[in-house]
Scaffold this motif. Structure first.
Motif, mmCIF file in Angstrom:
data_model
loop_
_atom_site.group_PDB
_atom_site.id
_atom_site.type_symbol
_atom_site.label_atom_id
_atom_site.label_comp_id
_atom_site.label_asym_id
_atom_site.label_seq_id
_atom_site.Cartn_x
_atom_site.Cartn_y
_atom_site.Cartn_z
ATOM 1 N N UNK A 177 -22.885 19.175 35.742
ATOM 2 C CA UNK A 177 -23.127 18.612 37.063
ATOM 3 C C UNK A 177 -22.012 19.125 37.962
ATOM 4 N N UNK A 178 -22.390 19.898 38.942
ATOM 5 C CA UNK A 178 -21.434 20.489 39.856
ATOM 6 C C UNK A 178 -21.579 19.865 41.230
ATOM 7 N N UNK A 179 -20.467 19.704 41.890
ATOM 8 C CA UNK A 179 -20.439 19.219 43.273
ATOM 9 C C UNK A 179 -19.703 20.261 44.104
ATOM 10 N N UNK A 180 -19.763 20.089 45.377
ATOM 11 C CA UNK A 180 -19.063 20.988 46.269
ATOM 12 C C UNK A 180 -18.391 20.205 47.376
ATOM 13 N N UNK A 181 -17.521 20.894 48.102
ATOM 14 C CA UNK A 181 -16.854 20.288 49.240
ATOM 15 C C UNK A 181 -16.736 21.343 50.330
ATOM 16 N N UNK A 182 -17.051 20.941 51.545
ATOM 17 C CA UNK A 182 -16.858 21.853 52.667
ATOM 18 C C UNK A 182 -15.360 21.994 52.885
ATOM 19 N N UNK A 183 -14.852 23.207 52.742
ATOM 20 C CA UNK A 183 -13.421 23.398 52.949
ATOM 21 C C UNK A 183 -13.108 24.059 54.269
ATOM 22 N N UNK A 184 -14.111 24.712 54.881
ATOM 23 C CA UNK A 184 -13.896 25.327 56.183
ATOM 24 C C UNK A 184 -15.235 25.478 56.875
ATOM 25 N N UNK A 185 -15.257 25.257 58.164
ATOM 26 C CA UNK A 185 -16.472 25.481 58.929
ATOM 27 C C UNK A 185 -16.131 26.209 60.216
ATOM 28 N N UNK A 186 -17.011 27.093 60.620
ATOM 29 C CA UNK A 186 -16.815 27.869 61.840
ATOM 30 C C UNK A 186 -18.189 28.243 62.364
ATOM 31 N N UNK A 187 -18.696 27.473 63.295
ATOM 32 C CA UNK A 187 -20.045 27.699 63.796
ATOM 33 C C UNK A 187 -20.120 28.840 64.798
ATOM 34 N N UNK A 188 -18.983 29.461 65.095
ATOM 35 C CA UNK A 188 -18.987 30.651 65.953
ATOM 36 C C UNK A 188 -19.193 31.914 65.136
ATOM 37 N N UNK A 189 -19.131 31.795 63.813
ATOM 38 C CA UNK A 189 -19.261 32.947 62.908
ATOM 39 C C UNK A 189 -20.737 33.252 62.651
ATOM 40 N N UNK A 190 -20.986 34.306 61.897
ATOM 41 C CA UNK A 190 -22.344 34.681 61.499
ATOM 42 C C UNK A 190 -22.965 33.532 60.703
ATOM 43 N N UNK A 191 -24.291 33.350 60.791
ATOM 44 C CA UNK A 191 -24.916 32.201 60.114
ATOM 45 C C UNK A 191 -24.566 32.050 58.642
ATOM 46 N N UNK A 192 -24.504 33.132 57.892
ATOM 47 C CA UNK A 192 -24.224 33.026 56.462
ATOM 48 C C UNK A 192 -22.744 32.812 56.152
ATOM 49 N N UNK A 193 -21.900 32.817 57.168
ATOM 50 C CA UNK A 193 -20.464 32.636 56.934
ATOM 51 C C UNK A 193 -19.923 31.417 57.659
ATOM 52 N N UNK A 194 -20.790 30.549 58.101
ATOM 53 C CA UNK A 194 -20.350 29.412 58.904
ATOM 54 C C UNK A 194 -19.652 28.325 58.110
ATOM 55 N N UNK A 195 -20.014 28.183 56.840
ATOM 56 C CA UNK A 195 -19.414 27.124 56.022
ATOM 57 C C UNK A 195 -18.895 27.718 54.729
ATOM 58 N N UNK A 196 -17.648 27.442 54.412
ATOM 59 C CA UNK A 196 -17.046 27.835 53.131
ATOM 60 C C UNK A 196 -17.013 26.595 52.255
ATOM 61 N N UNK A 197 -17.441 26.758 51.004
ATOM 62 C CA UNK A 197 -17.591 25.632 50.088
ATOM 63 C C UNK A 197 -16.788 25.883 48.817
ATOM 64 N N UNK A 198 -16.109 24.854 48.337
ATOM 65 C CA UNK A 198 -15.482 24.878 47.016
ATOM 66 C C UNK A 198 -16.426 24.186 46.043
ATOM 67 N N UNK A 199 -16.500 24.691 44.824
ATOM 68 C CA UNK A 199 -17.370 24.127 43.800
ATOM 69 C C UNK A 199 -16.502 23.568 42.676
ATOM 70 N N UNK A 200 -16.867 22.387 42.180
ATOM 71 C CA UNK A 200 -16.111 21.778 41.080
ATOM 72 C C UNK A 200 -17.047 21.000 40.183
ATOM 73 N N UNK A 201 -16.596 20.746 38.966
ATOM 74 C CA UNK A 201 -17.369 19.976 37.982
ATOM 75 C C UNK A 201 -17.206 18.496 38.280
ATOM 76 N N UNK A 202 -18.344 17.806 38.312
ATOM 77 C CA UNK A 202 -18.334 16.358 38.526
ATOM 78 C C UNK A 202 -18.108 15.674 37.179
ATOM 79 N N UNK A 203 -17.244 14.689 37.146
ATOM 80 C CA UNK A 203 -16.962 13.982 35.884
ATOM 81 C C UNK A 203 -17.920 12.877 35.634
#
Length: 80
Positions: A54-80
């Protein structure tokens, strides 16, 4: 956009029957589907989900002025 704040927790769901990408992984914020992990980045996450992790993610950076596919950077981690 206003609800996608840095630190927001995300969840991932496999979509193995996706015609365009057999390794497709959907991204959700609550019940809202945000899109997919990019194809170039989804292989390991798809395999882990397929193995039952079970994996979760967290938005670590957002930039809505960037290209659509680069607007949100996500970290992925294992859910306990």
């Amino acid at each position: 956009e206003d609800s996608l704040l840095e630190g927001k927790i995300l969840r991932f769901i496999r979509e193995p029957k996706c015609v365009q990408d057999s390794q497709a992984v959907e991204i959700y914020a609550g019940r809202k589907k945000l899109g997919y992990i990019p194809k170039k980045d989804n292989e390991t996450i798809a395999k882990l989900l397929d193995m039952g992790f079970i994996l979760k993610g967290m938005i670590r950076k957002r930039n809505f002025d960037d290209k659509p596919r680069k607007r949100i950077k996500v970290s992925v981690f294992k859910d306990n």
